[in-house]
Design an enzyme around this catalytic site. Structure first.
Site, PDB file in Angstrom:
ATOM      1  N   ASP A 484       0.731  -1.293   0.110  1.00  8.81           N
ATOM      2  CA  ASP A 484       0.089   0.162   0.114  1.00  8.81           C
ATOM      3  C   ASP A 484       0.950   1.318   0.104  1.00  8.81           C
ATOM      4  O   ASP A 484       2.010   1.411   0.435  1.00  8.81           O
ATOM      5  CB  ASP A 484      -0.838  -0.124   1.394  1.00  8.81           C
ATOM      6  CG  ASP A 484      -2.167   0.735   1.035  1.00  8.81           C
ATOM      7  OD1 ASP A 484      -2.180   1.633   0.200  1.00  8.81           O
ATOM      8  OD2 ASP A 484      -2.960   0.580   2.084  1.00  8.81           O
ATOM      9  N   ASP A 554     -10.652   1.820  -3.444  1.00  8.55           N
ATOM     10  CA  ASP A 554     -11.295   1.738  -2.155  1.00  8.55           C
ATOM     11  C   ASP A 554     -12.670   1.713  -2.460  1.00  8.55           C
ATOM     12  O   ASP A 554     -13.475   1.141  -1.495  1.00  8.55           O
ATOM     13  CB  ASP A 554     -10.920   2.662  -1.266  1.00  8.55           C
ATOM     14  CG  ASP A 554      -9.535   2.329  -0.601  1.00  8.55           C
ATOM     15  OD1 ASP A 554      -9.110   1.104  -0.665  1.00  8.55           O
ATOM     16  OD2 ASP A 554      -8.865   3.206   0.148  1.00  8.55           O
TER      17      ASP A 554
HETATM   18  C1  DGJ Z   1      -5.942   1.976   1.750  1.00  3.46           C
HETATM   19  C2  DGJ Z   1      -6.121   0.707   0.987  1.00  3.46           C
HETATM   20  O1  DGJ Z   1      -6.610   1.134  -0.420  1.00  3.46           O
HETATM   21  C3  DGJ Z   1      -7.182  -0.163   1.735  1.00  3.46           C
HETATM   22  O2  DGJ Z   1      -7.578  -1.274   1.059  1.00  3.46           O
HETATM   23  C4  DGJ Z   1      -6.472  -0.558   3.132  1.00  3.46           C
HETATM   24  O3  DGJ Z   1      -5.581  -1.451   2.845  1.00  3.46           O
HETATM   25  C5  DGJ Z   1      -6.072   0.420   3.907  1.00  3.46           C
HETATM   26  N1  DGJ Z   1      -5.222   1.357   3.057  1.00  3.46           N
HETATM   27  C6  DGJ Z   1      -5.369   0.160   5.084  1.00  3.46           C
HETATM   28  O4  DGJ Z   1      -5.002   1.323   5.749  1.00  3.46           O
END
Ligand code: DGJ
Length: 733
Positions: A484, A554
């Site tokens: 991430d 997301d």
């Molecule tokens: C952003 C990601 O896109 C999410 O899926 C998740 O992993 C969060 N960060 C966790 O902090």
């Protein structure tokens, strides 16, 4: 042979199965762009390719040369193959450098060329590649500025079967003095006309890569990033398409930069209705000190032309990317449906909770569990611990290893989340190394999501990331990593770069990132890596080179995802898109859609779930086994097959996608309607790309359909209810 050279007239014809690209030299001196479009069987005469522009003198144009026929030549009026500042071409240049005396005038002229089979890797940068030298031919043309001794090596590769051309160049400083490169785009490309629409994919967090289309007009139109990442705001992709271009007709020219940092990509229409397309590292806030004897490599741009509409442009990108961009061994493997605990628990979990989710998921047939953010340091929310890659024993008393063993005992693989490029001010790492983050001395360190970005232009920081991530990966049977990156860069500076080199920061960061990704992924070839950036904030070919899939957004709402996945599919194949089913009301937009709709929207991507299965009602839970079974059976059709976008979300109430398997025997149509219409009209869905004369059996009811009927008459789809969604499967007889 893919590259045909007319040595006498210095014409270079890069020919693929369906396209041709021709460049040449005017007066054997400077490179002009002559043609890009549908394949030409023979190389035309130079004068036929370039007859108009330079024979019509224009006011205000400076003259660089007089041809043998007495024509006064201004580069400003010519389609230029490699554009620089300092001559009569006064449009946006590809390359711009400042020399020892402070001048910025360059004059590059032809010195030589070579052609070879295959393709060489680009130093320090990801790029498309060949598996066999017969797949592609490459051309290198050397241009030199005799006054400074600086050379430009133009690098071209033509992938014959993929109908793709890649371009980049290397700048070699063979002079005696340092030069400052102030602009090093990867390519400019001149078209003799301007009647194009530009298509690009832009958005923001939660609505990444919505397709945009608008006509070019006089002046400049571009997308760019100065965020330190390619970003979810704009993508390093655009296409110039003819006014009449649709999914199935017209001409489309696509450009995509294999790069994950600051970029610029766009087109300028000049006073004479010519268009200059350009793409490369963003020159804003960029400069590079190139010492004598050193070279600078620009990132690669992938260029695809289709004379058969926008859909075929996308399919050409898709075929090239899934076969010759992604390097992971998983590129040809079907990947298990997964379950991720992020939306199920956020930071609030312990080992028992995780195991209970995994146990239930296993009953649904899911074979991979991914533990998301919150397992390390003391991270109970987003205010701490990034950089401290040590397990939090309060949550996981048996460590990652212990949890992993329990998941493995269920017959499931185990995956883990990291955010290695970040550092929390509240962390052991920050206590030990407060200067390891991006910052400018004596200025505030601006937080985003309570975190700072590590300075990957530093070798010691890169080494720390490689060692700490590798140590965790080696400590347990971790078979999947979600990588991430949750903020963009601000207040940018590096403690180790002197004032003359601060302009190199952004690019040095990306080179550091690629070094880190290369080291970690090659040390763990059996781990499946997914890249992520607060959703799809860094969905680009550079990341896909190292990691075969990217978390698309997301936003897991089914309707929003239709648009996001559509825009993403302009150049990225579905096999690269992480796509999950989540609960309703949806956490991002509060919408309620049926479980089947959520499943069918996520299905063509790298499929999974992002919810607490222990809390699902029986009816929804029972669909998981069906969906996973369907995915296991047909995943390869979505991932290795060709995509035909029959109806796009931006065009109306229905989205329809068709996938034809690699062996052409299986055809899957995914249909989604957004709004129910009382007393609804019937919509006919016309298929595409079927084999002429073939007969297809609809597997769900045994009906026989001829390819003709499917493509010309179409199949009726009734949109009587909200979120009606259907899957049709046809097998060729
Ligand atoms: C952003 C990601 O896109 C999410 O899926 C998740 O992993 C969060 N960060 C966790 O902090």
């Amino acid at each position: 042979m893919a590259i045909i050279i007319d040595e006498k007239n210095k014409l270079f014809h890069l020919q693929s199965e369906k396209t041709s690209y021709i460049l040449g030299f005017l007066k054997e001196d400077f490179p002009v762009h002559l043609y890009w479009g549908n394949r030409l069987e023979a190389t035309p005469d130079f004068n036929q390719l370039l007859i108009v522009p330079y024979r019509w003198p224009r006011s205000f144009s400076a003259v660089d040369a007089i041809t043998d026929e007495g024509d006064r030549v201004s580069r400003d009026n010519l389609p230029i193959e490699f554009s620089t500042f300092g001559n009569s071409d006064l449009r946006m240049p590809c390359f711009h450098a400042r020399y020892k005396d402070g001048s910025t005038v360059s004059r590059f002229s032809y010195k030589g060329h070579k052609v070879y089979n295959g393709k060489k890797p680009l130093e320090g940068l990801p790029a498309t590649y060949v598996e066999d030298d017969s797949e592609a031919q490459s051309l290198e043309i050397t241009l030199t500025d005799d006054l400074t001794g600086v050379s430009i090596i133009l690098q071209y590769t033509v992938f014959e079967k993929y109908n793709a051309i890649t371009r980049s160049y290397r700048c070699e400083n063979n002079g005696n003095d340092r030069i400052t490169i102030e602009r090093a785009l990867s390519a400019t490309l001149d078209f003799k006309k301007c009647d194009f629409d530009m298509i690009q994919a832009s958005g923001a967090w939660g609505r990444e890569r919505y397709a945009q289309r608008a006509p070019l007009m006089k002046g400049d139109m571009n997308v760019w990033s100065a965020r330190g990442a390619s970003s979810g705001v704009h993508n390093p992709f655009f296409a110039l398409v003819s006014k009449d271009a649709t999914e199935t007709n017209g001409s489309a020219y696509g450009f995509n930069l294999v790069y994950s940092g600051n970029f610029i990509a766009g087109a300028t229409v000049d006073p004479y209705n010519a268009t200059r397309a350009y793409i490369g590292i963003n020159p804003f806030n960029f400069s590079w000190q190139l010492e004598a004897g050193k070279s600078f490599q620009t990132p690669e741009v992938v260029m695809i032309h289709s004379g058969e509409g926008i859909g075929e442009m996308s399919r050409r990108f898709h075929r090239l990317y899934r076969n010759r961009l992604v390097t992971s061994k998983y590129k040809n493997e079907e990947r298990s449906a997964l379950i991720n605990n992020w939306e199920a628990t956020y930071f609030d979990f312990n080992e028992d909770k995780i195991v209970s989710i995994a146990q239930k998921a296993q009953k649904g047939g899911i074979k991979l569990f991914v533990l998301d953010d919150g397992w390390f340091g003391k991270r109970d929310d987003d205010t701490s611990s990034l950089g401290d890659w040590f397990v939090d024993k309060a949550k996981l008393p048996n460590g990652i290893d212990g949890l992993c063993n329990k998941i493995n005992a269920l017959g499931m693989k185990f995956g883990l989340w990291f955010e290695p490029e970040m550092i929390s001010p509240v962390s052991k790492l920050y206590e030990a190394h407060p200067d390891w983050c991006i910052h400018v001395k004596d200025r505030e360190r601006t937080l985003s999501r309570n975190q700072l970005t590590l300075d990957l232009s530093r070798d010691d920081v890169c080494d720390y990331i490689i060692e700490s991530v590798n140590a965790v990966l080696d400590s347990a049977n971790i078979e999947y990593v979600k990588w991430d990156m949750n903020r963009n860069m601000s207040n940018v500076g590096s403690a180790l770069l002197d004032s003359e080199h601060q302009g190199e920061f952004y690019h040095r960061y990306i080179l550091g990132l690629y070094k880190v990704l290369g080291a970690i992924t090659s040390a763990h070839p059996n781990v499946l890596f997914e890249s992520c950036s607060g959703g799809g904030g860094r969905f680009d070919p550079g990341m896909l080179y190292y990691m075969p899939q990217t978390w698309t957004s997301d936003n897991t709402d089914a309707l929003a995802r239709l648009s996001i996945q559509h825009g993403t599919s302009l150049c990225y194949p579905y096999c690269t898109m992480g796509a999950h089913v989540s609960v309703v009301p949806n956490h991002q937009v509060q919408r309620v859609t049926p479980f089947s709709m959520r499943g069918n929207v996520a299905m063509p991507g790298q499929f999974g779930y992002e919810l607490d299965v222990t809390k699902l009602n029986e009816e929804d839970f029972s669909q998981i086994r069906e969906q996973v079974g369907f995915y296991e059976k047909y995943g390869s059709v979505f991932h290795r097959g060709d995509l035909f976008r029959l109806k796009n979300p931006e065009d109306g109430n229905i989205t329809a996608l068709e996938f034809i398997s690699e062996d052409k025997n299986t055809v899957i149509v995914m249909l989604y309607s957004m709004q129910g219409l009382a007393n609804s009209p019937v919509e006919y869905i016309n298929l595409q790309g079927l084999e002429k004369g073939a007969v297809y059996k609809k597997t769900q009811n045994g009906e026989m359909w001829s390819a003709d009927t499917l493509m010309n008459v179409g199949i009726p789809f009734l949109t009587d209810f909200d979120y009606k969604n259907k899957v049709w499967i046809f097998e060729k007889q």
